[in-house]
Scaffold this motif. Sequence first.
Motif: not given
Length: 430
Positions: A102-105, A111-115, A188-191, A427-430
């Motif tokens: 969820n947070v990776t998006r 995205p890896l920093f969110n994870e 490639r993203m949202n790992h 991440e602003v409109d998360r």
Amino acid sequence: MSAATAPLRRPADAVLRISEDEAFAAAVVDDEAAVTMAESDTADEPMLINMGPQHPSTHGVLRIAMELQGETVLRSKPIIGYLHTGMEKTAEDLTYLQGPTNVTRMDYASPLFNELVFCLAVEDLLGTEIPPRATWIRMLMCELNRMSSHLLFLATNGMDLGAVGMMLYGWREREEILRFFESVTGLRMNHNYIRPGGVAADLPDEWQADVEHILAVLPDRLEEFDTLMTGQPIWRDRTQGVGVITADEAIAMSATGPLLRSTGEAWDLRRTMPYLAYDEVEFDVVVGAYGDTFDRYSIRLNEIRESMRIVSQCLDMMPKGPYRTEDRKVTPPPRARIDESMEALIHHFKIFTEGFKVPPGETYVAVESPRGELGCYLVSDGGPKPQRVHIRAPSFVNLQSLPHLMYGGLIADAIAVISSVDPIMGEVDR
């Protein structure tokens, strides 16, 4: 209390919020030239316009309401919410193991920093220590992600200011890193690669050669970027002295990342509140001197070089061993065991269907993302799902500086200012 969860120390006179009126008043006092221009041109009536929400230079679905006098920006107001996805509420219905998906998006450029920040918060409540190899793999992947995020910034920042070639070159270099991510995570993203207890899989064979290739290719190309933009007179005219902010103003508005460091404040959580193994590697915190758009561009360009230093040290210091914790309550059994043991099959099934329980409590963990302090506030009631998740998104906080940065400038400078803040609207409109 661990370094990752220690509260931030801010000056005693700093405030966490600054109102639009206060920011406007501060801008009026600090920008006498803009006031003189506005007062002298009484023939032009102020005009209200909308920039966005489709404007290509806003790096997402962002709307800026502006009051103009001629081409001078008198007032502006960011209007957000067009991309709202309710991810923090969604997190309450997902297990801790499903949380990284969820947070990776949220910040899709890094995205890896969110994870990472979500998993550090979960592990803090669990009291779980992850193996050294997992720590270094996380650091390697996050620094590569910082490089790819800054390369994306250079590409879009160049496009915003008319350097169309930079868009092509920045995209090209970023592809080298995304190709490596795909070989490691499959995406490639949202790992969904960094998970509570470690990482999803070990690094593949020949990963060292792939990373060495990236480190070998980038230095010469970064020199080309310097030639293309840094020393270019038009680029300097468009960025120097544009969107100026002081250290006191940035701290008052809780700005972090390159936006804060452009004022000369060497605030980087990797150095000031080390997490992972950042206290074991050598790197410099890049700061500016004038707090303008050019400083914010230069900081990100040079942070790529510093991240390359860290990645190079990860290559040399990567330990051997397991890539995730051996705690059976958190970690599913190895894939091969599932075919051999009914207990392993049941264990695997329960981990992925019911999840694991986390002791009751609350925590706040922060990491240094490419855009600033990325924090995760997590509350557990003792069940397999979080009771509350809140993400302290740096793009969201940094956006409140836009009215101050754009006041008194030209409408064309507004494009450069928005780009220099580098907001990611996911991440602003998360």
